[in-house]
Design a protein around this motif. Structure first.
Motif, mmCIF file in Angstrom:
data_model
loop_
_atom_site.group_PDB
_atom_site.id
_atom_site.type_symbol
_atom_site.label_atom_id
_atom_site.label_comp_id
_atom_site.label_asym_id
_atom_site.label_seq_id
_atom_site.Cartn_x
_atom_site.Cartn_y
_atom_site.Cartn_z
ATOM 1 N N ALA A 194 0.826 -1.211 0.000
ATOM 2 C CA ALA A 194 0.000 0.000 0.000
ATOM 3 C C ALA A 194 0.858 1.259 0.000
ATOM 4 N N VAL B 11 -1.352 -2.357 -5.381
ATOM 5 C CA VAL B 11 -2.654 -2.964 -5.102
ATOM 6 C C VAL B 11 -2.488 -4.460 -4.861
ATOM 7 N N HIS C 284 -8.490 1.724 1.308
ATOM 8 C CA HIS C 284 -9.306 1.202 0.211
ATOM 9 C C HIS C 284 -8.563 1.221 -1.121
ATOM 10 N N GLY C 285 -7.570 2.086 -1.245
ATOM 11 C CA GLY C 285 -6.823 2.178 -2.499
ATOM 12 C C GLY C 285 -5.964 0.983 -2.814
ATOM 13 N N ALA D 37 -8.009 -4.615 -5.042
ATOM 14 C CA ALA D 37 -8.220 -4.845 -6.472
ATOM 15 C C ALA D 37 -8.792 -6.253 -6.652
ATOM 16 N N GLN E 77 -15.204 3.885 -3.788
ATOM 17 C CA GLN E 77 -14.394 2.782 -3.265
ATOM 18 C C GLN E 77 -14.593 1.511 -4.078
ATOM 19 N N GLY F 254 -12.811 1.882 -7.329
ATOM 20 C CA GLY F 254 -11.381 1.669 -7.124
ATOM 21 C C GLY F 254 -11.028 0.194 -7.137
ATOM 22 N N GLU G 263 -9.988 1.030 -10.896
ATOM 23 C CA GLU G 263 -9.313 2.321 -10.903
ATOM 24 C C GLU G 263 -8.065 2.331 -10.024
ATOM 25 N N ASN G 264 -8.055 1.560 -8.946
ATOM 26 C CA ASN G 264 -6.853 1.498 -8.105
ATOM 27 C C ASN G 264 -5.667 0.950 -8.901
ATOM 28 N N ARG H 39 -4.418 3.446 -11.595
ATOM 29 C CA ARG H 39 -3.565 4.473 -10.996
ATOM 30 C C ARG H 39 -2.147 3.941 -10.801
#
Length: 326
Positions: A227, A232, A264-265, A268, A305, A308, A312-313, A316
Motif C-alpha cells: 500500500a 494494489v 481502500h486504495g 483490487a 471505493q 477503485g 481504478e486502483n 492508478r
C-alpha cells in the motif's frame, strides 16, 4: 424531451472500468484447444467476462514446473495473440490510455503477465528474452510461482529473497515500466521488492494472512508495504486462500481487511479464474463477479471505493509504473 435527454446521456456514459489482474485462461485455451469465445470449458471466457463486467483482463503466461518453461511461455503468448488477431473487439493493451480507450469503445482489453520469472529460461540470455516478451506486450512480471527460481525465493518452498540476477531483473523491469508482482513470492522477496520501491508494486492474486493462515496470503507488514508503494492487491477467489466454507461474503471479508490495513486504495480484483481453483459459492465464474461489488456496497462501501476495487486502483498504479519508465 427530458426523457430523451436522460436516455441519450445514459447511453453516452462510458462503461465502468473493471480489471481482473489474474486469469489463467491462456493455459485452458492452449491445453484444451479452445478459443476465448468458446461457450464451454472456460471460467473467464469472452461471454463470462462480458456478463460480469470485466473489460480489462490480464492474461497470464504460466509455465508449469514440468514443462520447458520458456517454450511454454511463448506458446501461451502465441495463444493470446491468436485471439486478438481473430476478433475485432479484442485489443492488446500496453498502456493505460490504450486500455481505457478500448473500454470506452466497448472492446475487451487484454494485458500480458508472466507468472514466474522461470519463464525467462535457464540460459544466460534472460535479459534478451525479457525484452523480447516486452516488445510483444508483456507489462506485468510475477517473480516466482510455487517454487524458487534463479531470480527469487517463493512462498511455496519457503525460499529466500532476491538473488543478484533477481535484483538485476527488478531493475530492468522498473526501467521498462513493467509492473512487478509479488504474489507467490517469499516474505523476504516481497519486502525487498516493496520497501523503498520508486514505483508501485502489486500482488495480483493474494488475500490476507490474518484471515486465512496460508503461505500464499499476505501479512499485515506486506499489505502495508504494498500500500505504501502505491500498489494494489488482487482478491484471490481460490477457496484454499479464502477460508473454510468460502463464499462471496468471505471474499468480501478479505477486501475489508485489506482496506483496514492498507486503505481502500490497495484493494483490487485478481480472481485466478481458469487456474484450477476451487471456487467460492456465488463466484463460480467471471460472470458472477458483480455479486462481490453488491456485497461490498451492502457493507457501506461508497461507489468511489467500489470503482477503485473494480479497476481504478490498479489503473492508478499502472500509470505510475509507466511514468517511472526510462
Amino acid at each position: 424531451m427530458i426523457q430523451l435527454f436522460f436516455m441519450t446521456h445514459a447511453l453516452a456514459q462510458p462503461p465502468t472500468l473493471q480489471v481482473d489482474l489474474h486469469l489463467d485462461t491462456p493455459t485452458q485455451m492452449l491445453t484444451k484447444k479452445l478459443p476465448l469465445d468458446h461457450a464451454d470449458g472456460l471460467e473467464a471466457g469472452f461471454s463470462q467476462l462480458r456478463a460480469g463486467g470485466t473489460n480489462v483482463a490480464v492474461q497470464v503466461l504460466w509455465p508449469p514446473r514440468n514443462t520447458e518453461h520458456k517454450k511454454r511461455a511463448y506458446a501461451l503468448l502465441d495463444t493470446v495473440q491468436r485471439q486478438i488477431d481473430r476478433r475485432e473487439d479484442v485489443d492488446l493493451a500496453t498502456e493505460p490510455a490504450a486500455a481505457r480507450a478500448s473500454v470506452t469503445q466497448g472492446r475487451l482489453a487484454l494485458l500480458l503477465s508472466m507468472e514466474g520469472a522461470h519463464g525467462l529460461g535457464t540460459d544466460e540470455n534472460w535479459r534478451e528474452t525479457f525484452l523480447d516478451f516486452y516488445q510483444k506486450g508483456l507489462r506485468l512480471m510475477g517473480l516466482t510461482w510455487s517454487f524458487s527460481n534463479r531470480f527469487a525465493g517463493s512462498s511455496g518452498d519457503k525460499g529466500a529473497g532476491l538473488t543478484e540476477e533477481g535484483r538485476a531483473l527488478v531493475a530492468l523491469a522498473r526501467r521498462k515500466g513493467v509492473v512487478l508482482d509479488v504474489s507467490h513470492a517469499s516474505r523476504a522477496t516481497t519486502m525487498e521488492v516493496c520497501q523503498d520501491s520508486p514505483v508501485p508494486v502489486i500482488a495480483s492474486h493474494s488475500n490476507a494472512w490474518k484471515l486465512r493462515q496460508h503461505s500464499r496470503n499476505l501479512t499485515d507488514e506486506e499489505i502495508a508495504c504494498i500500500a505504501s508503494s502505491g500498489g494494489v492487491i488482487g482478491l484471490n477467489f481460490h477457496a484454499t486462500f479464502v477460508g473454510s466454507d468460502a463464499n462471496v461474503a468471505k471474499v468480501a471479508d478479505h477486501a475489508e481487511y485489506l482496506a483496514r490495513v492498507g486503505g481502500h486504495g490497495v484493494v483490487a480484483l485478481g480472481s485466478d479464474f481458469d487456474g484450477y481453483i476451487k471456487k467460492p459459492v456465488g463466484l463460480e465464474h467471471a460472470g458472477k463477479v458483480p455479486a462481490l461489488w453488491a456485497e461490498l456496497r451492502g457493507r457501506g462501501w461508497t461507489e468511489a471505493q467500489v470503482r477503485g476495487a473494480r479497476g481504478e486502483n490498479f489503473m492508478r498504479a499502472w500509470a505510475a509504473v509507466r511514468a517511472g519508465a526510462e
